[in-house]
Enzyme design. Structure first.
Site, PDB file in Angstrom:
ATOM      1  N   GLY A  30       0.838  -1.188   0.000  1.00 36.26           N
ATOM      2  CA  GLY A  30       0.000   0.000   0.000  1.00 36.26           C
ATOM      3  C   GLY A  30       0.871   1.233   0.000  1.00 36.26           C
ATOM      4  N   CYS A  31       0.384   2.281   0.591  1.00 37.70           N
ATOM      5  CA  CYS A  31       1.120   3.549   0.634  1.00 37.70           C
ATOM      6  C   CYS A  31       2.464   3.363   1.334  1.00 37.70           C
ATOM      7  CB  CYS A  31       0.289   4.595   1.379  1.00 37.70           C
ATOM      8  SG  CYS A  31       1.154   6.160   1.606  1.00 37.70           S
ATOM      9  N   PHE A  32       3.514   3.824   0.701  1.00 37.02           N
ATOM     10  CA  PHE A  32       4.837   3.615   1.286  1.00 37.02           C
ATOM     11  C   PHE A  32       5.050   4.375   2.578  1.00 37.02           C
ATOM     12  CE2 PHE A  32       6.498   6.222  -2.618  1.00 37.02           C
ATOM     13  CZ  PHE A  32       5.973   7.421  -2.152  1.00 37.02           C
TER      14      PHE A  32
END
Length: 187
Positions: free
Chosen positions: A17-19
């Site tokens: 997902g979002c880093f």
């Protein structure tokens, strides 16, 4: 006379997902020298964040983890990854939707590939995640590029930002609860 030799560091690359979420967590793991947000496994050379967000570059938002295997094992890193993201949702984590948010393990050698495949097979055999299929892709790392400087340690610099407060902070709390023994922020 004691000679201090530097540790032999290794690298691992994960998408979940979002880093911002997973970079924040991995930077708290004892034995991790650095976790860097970046883009990997796409077909465009040196894409920007805006390019990756279109979903047209093929890249995943990833975190490149540089770690000391004498302090933390690759399997421990997999434990962290599979605790702080949902590996059963294809191209999505929560409200973040798109191929750039896929679940992935991008291996640096054959040993990591074997360990990742065995780890996922064991989770599936145990019926983890309610028996839902794990959709995490396992591929050799390719075309990695670090994200722009403003993405690095984003949560630490912007803890009050909406996304950080409502998405990143709960994942950090989940990590702290599950991994107090390897959480450096608890030390």
């Amino acid at each position: 006379m004691t000679i201090n030799t530097p540790p032999q560091l290794e690298e691992a690359t994960f998408a979940g997902g979002c880093f911002w979420c997973i970079e924040t967590v991995f930077n708290r793991v004892r034995g991790v020298a650095n976790a860097e947000s970046g883009y990997s496994n796409g077909h465009v050379i040196a894409p920007s964040y805006e390019d990756v967000c279109t979903g047209n570059t093929g890249h995943a938002e990833v975190v490149r983890v540089t770690y000391d295997p004498a302090q933390v094992s690759y399997e421990d890193l997999l434990d962290v990854l599979f605790t702080v993201h949902d590996p059963t949702t294809l191209n999505r984590q929560g409200n973040d939707v798109g191929t750039q948010y896929r679940s992935g393990i991008y291996t640096h050698n054959a040993e990591q590939d074997q360990a990742a495949r065995a780890y996922i097979a064991e989770l599936q055999a145990q019926g983890a995640y309610g028996g839902a299929p794990i959709v995490t892709e396992i591929m050799p790392v390719s075309n990695y590029n670090p994200a722009e400087a403003y993405h690095q340690r984003y949560f630490e610099h912007n803890p009050e930002a909406g996304y950080c407060a409502f998405v990143v902070a709960p994942k950090v709390a989940k990590f702290k609860k599950a991994f107090s023994q390897i959480d450096t922020s608890a030390a």
